[in-house]
Design a protein around this motif. Structure first.
Motif, PDB file in Angstrom:
ATOM      1  N   SER A  79       8.647 -13.609  -1.735  1.00  0.00           N
ATOM      2  CA  SER A  79       8.667 -13.331  -0.311  1.00  0.00           C
ATOM      3  C   SER A  79       8.642 -11.821  -0.118  1.00  0.00           C
ATOM      4  O   SER A  79       9.460 -11.105  -0.679  1.00  0.00           O
ATOM      5  N   TRP A  80       7.691 -11.329   0.687  1.00  0.00           N
ATOM      6  CA  TRP A  80       7.529  -9.902   0.911  1.00  0.00           C
ATOM      7  C   TRP A  80       7.519  -9.622   2.409  1.00  0.00           C
ATOM      8  O   TRP A  80       6.814 -10.298   3.154  1.00  0.00           O
ATOM      9  N   PRO A  81       8.233  -8.597   2.858  1.00  0.00           N
ATOM     10  CA  PRO A  81       8.154  -8.235   4.280  1.00  0.00           C
ATOM     11  C   PRO A  81       6.807  -7.602   4.604  1.00  0.00           C
ATOM     12  O   PRO A  81       6.112  -7.091   3.725  1.00  0.00           O
ATOM     13  N   LEU A  82       6.459  -7.632   5.871  1.00  0.00           N
ATOM     14  CA  LEU A  82       5.190  -7.086   6.337  1.00  0.00           C
ATOM     15  C   LEU A  82       5.082  -5.588   6.050  1.00  0.00           C
ATOM     16  O   LEU A  82       3.987  -5.055   5.959  1.00  0.00           O
ATOM     17  N   ALA A  95      -8.692  -5.090 -11.494  1.00  0.00           N
ATOM     18  CA  ALA A  95      -7.364  -5.687 -11.395  1.00  0.00           C
ATOM     19  C   ALA A  95      -6.677  -5.340 -10.078  1.00  0.00           C
ATOM     20  O   ALA A  95      -5.616  -5.856  -9.788  1.00  0.00           O
ATOM     21  N   HIS A  96      -7.264  -4.451  -9.282  1.00  0.00           N
ATOM     22  CA  HIS A  96      -6.594  -3.994  -8.070  1.00  0.00           C
ATOM     23  C   HIS A  96      -7.431  -4.260  -6.826  1.00  0.00           C
ATOM     24  O   HIS A  96      -8.619  -3.978  -6.789  1.00  0.00           O
ATOM     25  N   ALA A  97      -6.768  -4.805  -5.814  1.00  0.00           N
ATOM     26  CA  ALA A  97      -7.421  -5.017  -4.528  1.00  0.00           C
ATOM     27  C   ALA A  97      -7.368  -3.717  -3.727  1.00  0.00           C
ATOM     28  O   ALA A  97      -6.539  -2.842  -3.988  1.00  0.00           O
ATOM     29  N   ALA A  98      -8.254  -3.603  -2.750  1.00  0.00           N
ATOM     30  CA  ALA A  98      -8.266  -2.421  -1.882  1.00  0.00           C
ATOM     31  C   ALA A  98      -7.003  -2.403  -1.032  1.00  0.00           C
ATOM     32  O   ALA A  98      -6.447  -3.436  -0.687  1.00  0.00           O
ATOM     33  N   VAL A  99      -6.556  -1.200  -0.696  1.00  0.00           N
ATOM     34  CA  VAL A  99      -5.379  -1.013   0.151  1.00  0.00           C
ATOM     35  C   VAL A  99      -5.798  -0.109   1.313  1.00  0.00           C
ATOM     36  O   VAL A  99      -5.458   1.065   1.348  1.00  0.00           O
ATOM     37  N   PRO A 100      -6.561  -0.640   2.270  1.00  0.00           N
ATOM     38  CA  PRO A 100      -7.090   0.229   3.312  1.00  0.00           C
ATOM     39  C   PRO A 100      -6.126   0.565   4.437  1.00  0.00           C
ATOM     40  O   PRO A 100      -6.359   1.512   5.185  1.00  0.00           O
ATOM     41  N   VAL A 101      -5.047  -0.195   4.594  1.00  0.00           N
ATOM     42  CA  VAL A 101      -4.138  -0.009   5.725  1.00  0.00           C
ATOM     43  C   VAL A 101      -2.710   0.065   5.215  1.00  0.00           C
ATOM     44  O   VAL A 101      -2.322  -0.681   4.324  1.00  0.00           O
ATOM     45  N   ALA A 102      -1.938   0.962   5.793  1.00  0.00           N
ATOM     46  CA  ALA A 102      -0.500   1.020   5.517  1.00  0.00           C
ATOM     47  C   ALA A 102       0.234   0.701   6.816  1.00  0.00           C
ATOM     48  O   ALA A 102      -0.098   1.238   7.863  1.00  0.00           O
ATOM     49  N   TYR A 103       1.217  -0.196   6.741  1.00  0.00           N
ATOM     50  CA  TYR A 103       2.008  -0.573   7.910  1.00  0.00           C
ATOM     51  C   TYR A 103       3.464  -0.218   7.623  1.00  0.00           C
ATOM     52  O   TYR A 103       4.089  -0.799   6.736  1.00  0.00           O
ATOM     53  N   VAL A 104       3.970   0.762   8.335  1.00  0.00           N
ATOM     54  CA  VAL A 104       5.365   1.161   8.174  1.00  0.00           C
ATOM     55  C   VAL A 104       6.024   1.202   9.548  1.00  0.00           C
ATOM     56  O   VAL A 104       5.368   1.398  10.563  1.00  0.00           O
ATOM     57  N   GLY A 133       3.181  -7.987   1.553  1.00  0.00           N
ATOM     58  CA  GLY A 133       3.365  -8.676   2.826  1.00  0.00           C
ATOM     59  C   GLY A 133       2.222  -8.406   3.781  1.00  0.00           C
ATOM     60  O   GLY A 133       1.733  -9.310   4.462  1.00  0.00           O
ATOM     61  N   TRP A 134       1.792  -7.143   3.852  1.00  0.00           N
ATOM     62  CA  TRP A 134       0.675  -6.797   4.731  1.00  0.00           C
ATOM     63  C   TRP A 134      -0.598  -7.524   4.296  1.00  0.00           C
ATOM     64  O   TRP A 134      -1.329  -8.077   5.109  1.00  0.00           O
TER      65      TRP A 134
END
Length: 188
Positions: free
Chosen positions: A25-28, A134-143, A33-34
């Motif tokens: 379980s991961w928070p958004l 082995a790595h997916a793209a990480v285009p958005v950061a939500y903080v 989570g995102w």
């Protein structure tokens, strides 16, 4: 509106903090989570002729808070996309930015989550990971900005999003360098 503290997600293989695909379980406000939020299709409304849904299915559908593309959300999405295009070519000065303001419960977070999901999906569609990556793209950061945030607590939230370890003795500069390096490598 989505409550980030109640959003859970499964760990996505190949991402930051990958533990081999185990269900977690991961928070958004974490990449895992995102990613789950952005790539999970919103629930579909019942179609004419479908059998009646159980009370549990109806509650699950209504608790998902499906976002409707209103003119306001469309305008916000257009403004964000325009700023992203302008920012890509900005080399010598600060990148353009956008402040979304409004009264409490006006839908600011919901609108930005919708725009973030759209940007995430558009980026991953245009830039799929290379075969065998082995790595997916990480285009958005939500903080989330913590109440009474200082520069150090805010940059620590950015570190937490990608699981960058932060020790109590680290200075703001050390955390910022780690975050900037990691975010650049991740392509955020």
């Amino acid at each position: 509106m989505v409550n980030p503290s109640q959003t859970s997600a499964s760990n996505t293989p190949g991402g930051p903090g990958d533990s081999g695909g185990a269900e977690l379980s991961w928070p958004l406000t974490t990449w895992q989570g995102w990613h789950r939020f952005a790539t999970t299709d919103p629930p579909a409304p019942p179609r004419p002729g479908d059998p009646p849904r159980t009370p549990e299915e109806r509650l699950a559908y209504h608790s998902a808070f499906v976002t409707i593309r209103t003119p306001s959300i469309h305008t916000l999405a257009t403004q964000v996309r325009t700023l992203m295009i302008l920012g890509r070519h900005q080399q010598t000065t600060a990148r353009p930015s956008l402040i979304v303001t409004g009264p409490a419960a006006a839908g600011k977070t919901t609108a930005l989550l919708n725009v973030g999901r759209t940007c995430h999906l558009a980026h991953t569609r245009k830039n799929p990971p290379p075969p065998g990556s082995a790595h997916a793209a990480v285009p958005v950061a939500y903080v989330l900005v913590p109440p009474g945030a200082t520069a150090k607590t805010l940059i620590t939230e950015f570190a937490r999003y990608l699981g960058i370890p932060v020790a109590a003795r680290m200075t703001q500069t050390q955390i910022t360098e780690a975050v900037c390096h990691t975010y650049t490598q991740a392509g955020i």
